[in-house]
Design a protein around this motif. Structure first.
Motif, short mmCIF file in Angstrom:
data_model
loop_
_atom_site.label_atom_id
_atom_site.label_comp_id
_atom_site.label_asym_id
_atom_site.label_seq_id
_atom_site.Cartn_x
_atom_site.Cartn_y
_atom_site.Cartn_z
N MET A 147 0.84 -1.21 0.07
CA MET A 147 0.10 -0.01 -0.03
C MET A 147 0.99 1.17 -0.14
N ASP A 148 0.74 2.08 -1.01
CA ASP A 148 1.31 3.38 -1.00
C ASP A 148 0.65 4.34 -1.96
N LEU A 149 0.16 5.39 -0.91
CA LEU A 149 -0.79 6.20 -1.43
C LEU A 149 0.01 7.59 -2.03
N GLU A 150 1.29 7.46 -2.02
CA GLU A 150 1.88 8.69 -2.29
C GLU A 150 2.35 8.64 -3.77
N TYR A 151 2.09 9.61 -4.60
CA TYR A 151 2.38 9.71 -6.12
C TYR A 151 3.83 9.78 -6.27
N GLY A 152 4.57 10.00 -5.46
CA GLY A 152 5.92 10.10 -5.58
C GLY A 152 6.91 11.26 -5.82
N PRO A 153 7.93 11.44 -5.17
CA PRO A 153 8.57 12.87 -5.52
C PRO A 153 8.69 13.26 -7.16
N GLN A 154 9.02 12.51 -7.86
CA GLN A 154 9.04 12.73 -9.29
C GLN A 154 7.74 13.48 -9.86
N TYR A 155 6.48 13.43 -8.85
CA TYR A 155 5.59 14.38 -9.55
C TYR A 155 5.49 15.68 -8.80
N ASP A 156 6.39 15.82 -7.88
CA ASP A 156 6.22 17.19 -7.23
C ASP A 156 6.21 18.44 -8.13
N ASP A 157 7.34 18.31 -8.93
CA ASP A 157 7.60 19.47 -10.06
C ASP A 157 6.39 19.56 -11.00
N MET A 201 2.08 4.83 -6.66
CA MET A 201 1.01 4.70 -5.95
C MET A 201 0.36 3.21 -6.33
N TYR A 202 0.23 2.63 -4.99
CA TYR A 202 -0.44 1.18 -5.18
C TYR A 202 -1.36 1.21 -4.01
N PHE A 203 -2.72 1.04 -4.27
CA PHE A 203 -3.63 0.90 -3.43
C PHE A 203 -4.24 -0.60 -3.18
N GLY A 204 -3.80 -1.39 -2.37
CA GLY A 204 -4.41 -2.77 -2.42
C GLY A 204 -3.21 -3.55 -1.50
N LEU A 205 -3.55 -4.87 -1.33
CA LEU A 205 -2.53 -5.86 -0.85
C LEU A 205 -1.66 -6.31 -1.36
N HIS A 217 -13.86 -3.70 1.32
CA HIS A 217 -12.70 -3.98 1.39
C HIS A 217 -11.72 -3.01 1.13
N SER A 218 -11.93 -2.30 0.45
CA SER A 218 -11.09 -1.07 0.11
C SER A 218 -11.05 -0.20 1.53
N MET A 219 -12.24 0.08 2.12
CA MET A 219 -12.33 0.81 3.18
C MET A 219 -11.53 0.28 4.37
N ILE A 220 -11.46 -1.10 4.68
CA ILE A 220 -10.79 -1.47 5.66
C ILE A 220 -9.20 -1.40 5.35
N TRP A 221 -8.93 -1.56 4.03
CA TRP A 221 -7.28 -1.30 3.91
C TRP A 221 -6.96 -0.04 4.07
N HIS A 222 -7.92 0.87 3.56
CA HIS A 222 -7.81 2.36 3.73
C HIS A 222 -7.53 2.95 5.10
N ALA A 223 -8.47 2.37 5.81
CA ALA A 223 -8.47 2.71 7.51
C ALA A 223 -7.11 2.05 8.16
N ALA A 224 -6.77 1.01 7.69
CA ALA A 224 -5.49 0.41 8.19
C ALA A 224 -4.34 1.17 7.79
N HIS A 225 -4.38 1.37 6.50
CA HIS A 225 -3.21 2.28 5.93
C HIS A 225 -3.31 3.73 6.70
N CYS A 226 -4.33 4.37 6.87
CA CYS A 226 -4.29 5.74 7.60
C CYS A 226 -4.01 5.41 9.02
N PHE A 227 -4.23 4.23 9.73
CA PHE A 227 -3.81 4.11 11.15
C PHE A 227 -2.28 4.30 11.32
N ASP A 228 -1.64 3.65 10.16
CA ASP A 228 -0.29 3.77 10.44
C ASP A 228 0.60 4.96 9.84
N ASN A 229 -0.05 5.48 8.91
CA ASN A 229 0.56 6.34 8.08
C ASN A 229 -0.25 7.85 7.96
#
Lengths: 395, 362
Positions: free
Chosen positions: A1-11, B1-5, B276-288
């Protein structure tokens, strides 16, 4: 899980923000196709903020198909009062269709002026007797020399009164099974024999029309795909329409406005938001919206990471999004009570009547674009693998 | 960006599912529900062997030091199997509380034992969330007195983590003098609950827990776990409904070909898929994403409780009369979802909290 778009997109984001700052006060005036609208569309294209991945030779920006950049553009434009890129069925549905299935001549002729807002399109799909069962449509076209001759009737044709062109489904192979007898034609709206009648809606507006087509003649080459392939051509674009009908990020803006409304509206001097049942309804809607936003992130992720599957997540967007939006607008009306019934230019009207208008408009969207009952058929058949309703003999 | 398991998370999910399919069949669940506790113990041993008790515990205390998203995967898998084992309380909330608010001594005393599967900790936060039956505990001169109801994972626990009304957390050994344990029979016989009556019981305050953010964090984690458990259980109820509708014939056709049935299934799927997405999202927010974590956890628990209730009803209806029988056993999932809904706050209670979090009171 990674919700960041990455620093390469900052510019890139910084560039978008600075473009928006410079152009925030751009005024678009006049009717659709006005000079200021066309100039603005062209400026957005030149800077890569619209038609970004469409090839330069067809009038687009010619950039990479970078989903994250598109997302950043959408996010930053949404935060600003800057005029938004034009939408409409030509841009959302016809252009993608021509790009994947049109001839070179069709791409050259139509994509650039459509992107620039010089040609507006309407969609000639539904007929009075062919709504949910669209493939049963009866409007026919016959080839007469080098022209199609079209006869029949279309309905729910949005913006037909503003459009220069219509992409229309017609029956060209009457002896073929219903899905294989349809063709996809491009019909100029100034052709002889088109009679248009606006349909007044429950909102009071007339966004839709009926089209009566009598011996309308258009050039034979105005067909996309081959004869009898119109159903497949049309289905290539219906997905585009359904995804765009109920964006949870837009609903988030409406939820924020609803919270403000409920903090300002009072009953016997008490704020509506302090009344427990109203507040609970508000929070329920927020919970549902948050689930849809998480779902939208998953869809976005599947577009960026091609190996990720999100089929069901996509199928449900229209059903869930339109229902939620209708309910959200309805809660605002309840929060206002009698005030919520006011309309048009009545005294005491709040927010220009937008809540009442949207409440009705979103009921229209629950029906339009494939009714939500049809959506449930699609979800159960295509995502859950349940069987189609058996055909009745002779139907 | 990757949203999922991640691949690792998916493989963990598969391992648990496979273990439960092989070792916690419906017959085992029924036996446990009918009082054969030893069968639950062998399932419990299995999840200890998979390392799940130490999943969120730091490596220095013998755990795997994985994040809340991993724990969410576990909770959903256990929910899908209606697994009769401790998890949310003993292996997520308790170690989290000890790690966040305990002294070095307390961490050294408890975390390795929990990670090593030598200790089950029942968690009693009900009185902090909303006391029923006038329950509640008081801490005076190192001793706890009072009553605590509905301990999560409390049955046969070796120790208890309890909260008083101001959110301070205490550890109590189950063997300490002055504790009376009363068994509570809930509808969900896969996870029984207990009530504790305490009279001057030696208790160990988690010194960092005078800061309310600790109990809030522990509650967030517990709520995400319960929501995930419900998502897992609800997905099974939907899958079973679709499968049954493709077997059962009436009027000469599969009932899954009737729109009435198809639409029930489509509605369940449309409601459940975003969860499913909501629990993953909630868990992600919990840590990050600390600024979004609390609201996300509250709304996830509240919303998924509502979706779970709707699905547990609809899925039972799709099965017709069979859905009502013990033979088919669908009710174990129905009841699991029903218990999750009330634990750590019903949806209405949690939404009140979500409103306060957003400053609706101001």
């Amino acid at each position: 899980m990674d919700l960041e778009y990455g620093p390469q997109y900052d510019d890139f984001r910084a560039e978008v923000i600075s473009f928006i700052k410079e152009n925030e006060n751009t005024k678009i005036s006049g009717p659709p196709r006005s000079e200021s609208r066309i100039a603005w569309q062209q400026k957005l294209i030149d800077n890569g903020y619209f038609a970004r991945s469409i090839p330069k030779e067809y009038g687009g920006y010619g950039g990479d198909m970078d989903i994250i950049k598109l997302r950043i553009i959408a996010e930053e434009f949404a935060k600003s009062p800057i005029p938004k890129p034009a939408g409409g069925q030509g841009i959302q549905m016809l252009v993608p269709t021509l790009l994947s299935l049109g001839t070179e001549e069709q791409k050259q002729a139509y994509i650039r002026p459509t992107l620039r807002g010089e040609i507006l399109w309407c969609q000639g799909y539904s007929e009075p007797n062919s709504g949910s069962d669209l493939a049963s449509l009866q409007t026919k076209a016959e080839l007469d020399g080098d022209e199609w001759v079209i006869n029949g009737q279309k309905i729910w044709t949005s913006t037909a009164h503003l459009s220069q062109m219509c992409f229309i489904l017609v029956r060209t192979e009457p002896d073929a099974p219903k899905h294989q007898g349809i063709s996809y034609l491009l019909m100029p709206m100034d052709a002889e024999g088109i009679d248009r009648r606006p349909i007044k809606q429950m909102t009071g507006d007339s966004d839709f029309n009926e089209l009566f087509l009598t011996d309308v003649r258009i050039p034979a080459e105005n067909i996309v795909g081959s004869r009898g392939e119109g159903w497949q051509v049309a289905n290539a674009t219906l997905g585009h329409e359904r995804g765009s009908l109920a964006d949870p990020n837009v609903t988030q803006n409406r939820l924020n406005s609803l919270i403000d409304l409920m903090k300002n509206e009072t009953i016997d001097g008490q704020r509506v938001i302090d009344k427990p049942i109203f507040r609970d309804r508000l929070l329920s809607i927020q919970g549902r919206l948050m689930a849809q936003q998480s779902n939208a992130l998953r869809i976005l992720s599947s577009q960026i990471n091609k190996e990720q599957e999100a089929n069901l997540a996509k199928f449900i967007v229209k059903l869930q999004g339109t229902e939620l939006r209708h309910e959200l607008e309805g809660l605002a009306i309840d929060a206002m009570g009698e005030i919520g019934t006011l309309y048009e230019d009545s005294p005491h009207l709040k927010d220009n009547g937008v809540w009442q208008m949207n409440y009705m408009y979103y009921l229209g969207l629950i029906i339009g674009g494939g009714t939500n009952q049809i959506q449930k058929n699609i979800i159960s058949e295509r995502a859950l693998g349940m069987p189609k309703e058996p055909k009745i003999q002779g139907a | 960006m990757y949203f999922g398991l991640s691949e690792e998370q998916k493989s963990l999910e598969e391992n648990i599912n496979r273990f439960l399919a092989d070792n916690a069949s419906l017959d085992i669940i029924k036996a446990v529900a009918n009082g054969e506790e030893d069968k639950a113990q062998s399932v419990h041993q299995g999840i200890l062997d998979l390392g799940l008790s130490g999943l969120v515990i730091p490596e220095e205390y013998g755990g795997l030091e994985l994040d809340m998203l991993f724990a969410t995967v576990v909770a959903a898998a256990l929910g899908s199997g209606t697994a009769p084992v401790p998890y949310a309380g003993s292996y997520v909330m308790a170690p989290l509380a000890i790690n966040l608010a305990g002294s070095d001594d307390q961490k050294n005393q408890w975390l390795p034992k929990i990670a090593g599967g030598e200790c089950v900790v029942g968690v009693g936060l009900s009185e902090y969330v909303g006391a029923r039956e006038d329950a509640g505990i008081e801490f005076l001169n190192g001793k706890l007195s009072g009553r605590s109801l509905f301990l999560i994972d409390g049955k046969n626990a070796d120790a208890y983590l309890l909260a008083n009304k101001s959110g301070e957390l205490f550890l109590v050994e189950a063997s300490a003098p002055g504790i009376e344990v009363i068994e509570l029979t809930t509808v969900d016989k896969t996870r029984s609950s207990i009530e504790l009556i305490l009279k001057n019981v030696d208790a160990d305050l988690l010194s960092g827990s005078d800061d309310r953010s600790i109990i809030e964090k522990v509650l967030d984690a517990g709520r995400i776990m319960l929501a995930a458990d419900t998502v897992g259980a609800a997905q099974v109820m939907l899958d079973k409904s679709v499968a049954y509708s493709l077997e059962r014939k009436q009027f000469g056709r599969l009932i899954g070909s009737f729109q009435a049935v198809k639409h029930m299934c489509a509605e369940m799927a449309a409601e459940l898929e975003p969860c499913h997405s909501m629990i993953w999202h909630a868990a992600h927010c919990f840590d990050n994403v600390p600024e979004e974590a609390r609201l996300m956890a509250c709304q996830t628990k509240a919303h998924i409780s509502e979706v779970g209730q709707q699905i547990s009803k609809t899925a039972t209806e799709v099965h017709g009369g069979m859905g009502f029988t013990d033979e088919l056993g669908l009710h174990y999932w129905f009841k699991r979802i029903g218990l999750n809904r009330q634990l750590l706050g019903s949806p209405e209670l949690i939404r009140e909290e979500a409103g306060r979090l957003q400053g609706f009171d101001q």
